[in-house]
Design a protein around this motif. Sequence first.
Motif, mmCIF file in Angstrom:
data_model
loop_
_atom_site.group_PDB
_atom_site.id
_atom_site.type_symbol
_atom_site.label_atom_id
_atom_site.label_comp_id
_atom_site.label_asym_id
_atom_site.label_seq_id
_atom_site.Cartn_x
_atom_site.Cartn_y
_atom_site.Cartn_z
ATOM 1 N N ALA A 331 8.138 60.922 -11.052
ATOM 2 C CA ALA A 331 7.897 62.097 -10.219
ATOM 3 C C ALA A 331 9.136 62.401 -9.374
ATOM 4 C CB ALA A 331 6.686 61.870 -9.316
ATOM 5 N N ALA A 332 9.729 61.343 -8.819
ATOM 6 C CA ALA A 332 10.919 61.554 -7.983
ATOM 7 C C ALA A 332 12.030 62.193 -8.806
ATOM 8 C CB ALA A 332 11.395 60.236 -7.381
ATOM 9 N N SER A 333 12.263 61.674 -10.011
ATOM 10 C CA SER A 333 13.356 62.236 -10.803
ATOM 11 C C SER A 333 13.022 63.663 -11.235
ATOM 12 C CB SER A 333 13.667 61.346 -12.003
ATOM 13 O OG SER A 333 12.557 61.300 -12.862
ATOM 14 N N TRP A 334 11.732 63.883 -11.458
ATOM 15 C CA TRP A 334 11.320 65.247 -11.829
ATOM 16 C C TRP A 334 11.629 66.212 -10.691
ATOM 17 C CZ3 TRP A 334 8.450 67.130 -16.179
ATOM 18 C CH2 TRP A 334 8.063 68.458 -16.061
ATOM 19 N N PHE A 335 11.178 65.867 -9.494
ATOM 20 C CA PHE A 335 11.366 66.792 -8.389
ATOM 21 C C PHE A 335 12.831 66.905 -7.984
ATOM 22 C CE2 PHE A 335 6.774 65.933 -7.581
ATOM 23 C CZ PHE A 335 6.371 67.243 -7.817
ATOM 24 N N LEU A 336 13.556 65.783 -8.057
ATOM 25 C CA LEU A 336 14.941 65.813 -7.596
ATOM 26 C C LEU A 336 15.876 66.404 -8.637
ATOM 27 C CD1 LEU A 336 15.248 62.343 -5.840
ATOM 28 C CD2 LEU A 336 15.118 64.598 -4.777
ATOM 29 N N ASP A 338 14.992 67.664 -12.191
ATOM 30 C CA ASP A 338 14.698 68.614 -13.254
ATOM 31 C C ASP A 338 15.267 69.966 -12.852
ATOM 32 O OD1 ASP A 338 13.608 69.208 -15.783
ATOM 33 O OD2 ASP A 338 12.050 70.381 -14.774
#
Lengths: 398, 259
Positions: A331-336, A338
Amino acid sequence: MRLGSFLRQCQAVTRYNLETIWERRAVSVVAIFGIAGVVGVMVAVLSMAAGFRSVVTGQARDDVAVVLRSGSTGESDSILNHQDIQVLWEAPGVARGPDGPLVSPELFVIIDRKKIGAGTDANVPLRGVETAGFALREQFEIVEGRNFEPGRNEVIVGDGAAGAFEGLLVGDRIDVGRTSWEVVGRFTAGGGVAESEIWTDTRVLQAMYQRGNSWNVALVRLRDAEAFEGFEAALTDDPRVSLGARRQTAYMAAQSEPIEVFISVVGWIIVVMMSAGAVFAALNTMYAAVSSRSREIATLRALGFSRLPVVVSVMIESLVFGLIGAAAGGAASWFLFDGFRAATINWASFSQVAFAFEVTPELLVQGTTLALVIGTIGGFLPAVGAARRSVVGALREQ
Amino acid sequence: MSETSFSDAAAGNGAATEAMVDVRSVRRTFQRGRTPVPVLKDLTLRMEKGEFLALMGPSGSGKSTLLNLIAGLDRPTGGEVIVGGSEIHRLSERKLAGWRARNIGFVFQFSNLLGALSAERNVAVPLLLTSFSARERRRRVDIALEIVGLSDRGKHRPRELSGGEQQRVGIARALVNDPMLLVCDEPTGDLDRATSGEILDLLVALNRDHGKTILMVTHDPVAAERASRTLHLEDGRLADCGHDGTVVVPVHEPAGAAV
Ligand SMILES: Nc1ncnc2c1ncn2[C@@H]1O[C@H](COP(=O)(O)OP(=O)(O)O)[C@@H](O)[C@H]1O
Ligand SMILES: [Mg+2]
């Protein structure tokens, strides 16, 4: 032990372990953070590689041929003359548009621009195109201003380049040598690599760089993808020219490969090192979890629970930590990341390619898999240790 | 000797002939580094059905070790342990676990409840090893909680209960499978005098009114006094003793010779 009883025991012990996770959150959080960090970095790195690949190869087509002087590996070291282009016009399999054969001879030079933020100079491709160049890029679209007018010192700037370099907004002027160019428009091209470029009229660029009547590359639209073999054979067999043709898909994939490999290798090295750290964090957490419950585990075993459900429940708990970590990291990598825009050097042309990170579902699955592997390793030794512990010994400890 | 203790129990079980526990020439030696430490040396013990037996002895004399052997938690270095007719020294560790689940109720010094579970779910834990229906489990939990007088505390977590209440929950958990033998290792060791008295009252009632056979390890003479018979463990062997804790007759014959 009957299966039903075994499953009941596993379920009971696991449920108990999971119900107490919250009470043990202080220790658990270290493992979860460790795993989340690994998954986050891994997904970020691979999304970078994926984003780069999709920019470079995303707009490539099977029915477009990239023609270079034979022996050239990229546009920069290839020269095409007028006769070469004439041969292409007449080659078999070439598609025709309203203005004749869909052959786009293009000139390719590199200019220096300052990167936004970094302030350092970087290479930006400046491409000279003719009408066919637009026809060959079906997704080309002016999103601001207008197209350049042939014969004038005007350029249009790709969306990616405009965002990555200073002074490339509509209305800005670009000074190269004694010439000054005016930015009259901004364009998109379906997210492809063209968006990292600046375009102008071929003739103007030829004159300015004293290229006479020569080009670097020609893009050729074929009637269909099957026409490529005949087209390529005809070029190879033609004694008048020395040209090499590749499908655009293969050409672009080859262009993006070195950088993709580089990103992936560096990324994986980081991921592996972090994984080792996360495995230790998970081990630590699970050892602490098991030892804080050693009395309870011993009690359960005194009451008649067997070893295996203890192993299974500790493993499941560790895997649950893995899943929580994966969810947090993903989720963190997605929000940060993507859609996070970045630019990197395209090694083949030594120019900058602007691209966006792409956090794909496949990457999230890979990240989750890694988290589960870490959870398995981190849970196994503590689980076996807990099961091997003698009940009497554990009960004696106060 | 032991007849006096029996009269305390007043359960009319004095005529019981079937041995609940038959420990024959048991040895248990622990390894401390390279040195073998013999804790139980050729120990023989017989315990009748319906008895409430207290096992006393100085700290480290091997009381818990003996109790663990009888409860099937540990296996002897030599000798035989027959409980309820089963030669449990012959059982594999896995079989022993199942045997314990069916036949033994444990009461520990520290109640050893699972902290995250409510009292009634703690009591239900041993039932997870059975195939009783949910309804039957519910019924048994209710009965067990009622016996220990905690029917109204079932929803509470252990930390919301007093020490004595926690120990009662532990006893309810030990009862819920209706085991043939209740083993208690210093069940009052962690409680104050008054609370200890209540727990002992409960054990006596279980023995007297419910016919439970109880083996209780204690080093408290007051606790031992509540049992129907007391044995003293010293130097790896047993001695009968009176209620004042003094050794009356050292015996090497089965203590159940009274039968
Ligand atoms: N699992 C074990 N490993 C090694 N030594 C043990 C073990 N269990 C008990 N002992 C030793 O055996 C002796 C008797 O212990 P225990 O039966 O717990 O005594 P008690 O319950 O009478 O206080 C002690 O000296 C103790 O250290
Ligand atoms: Mg003890």
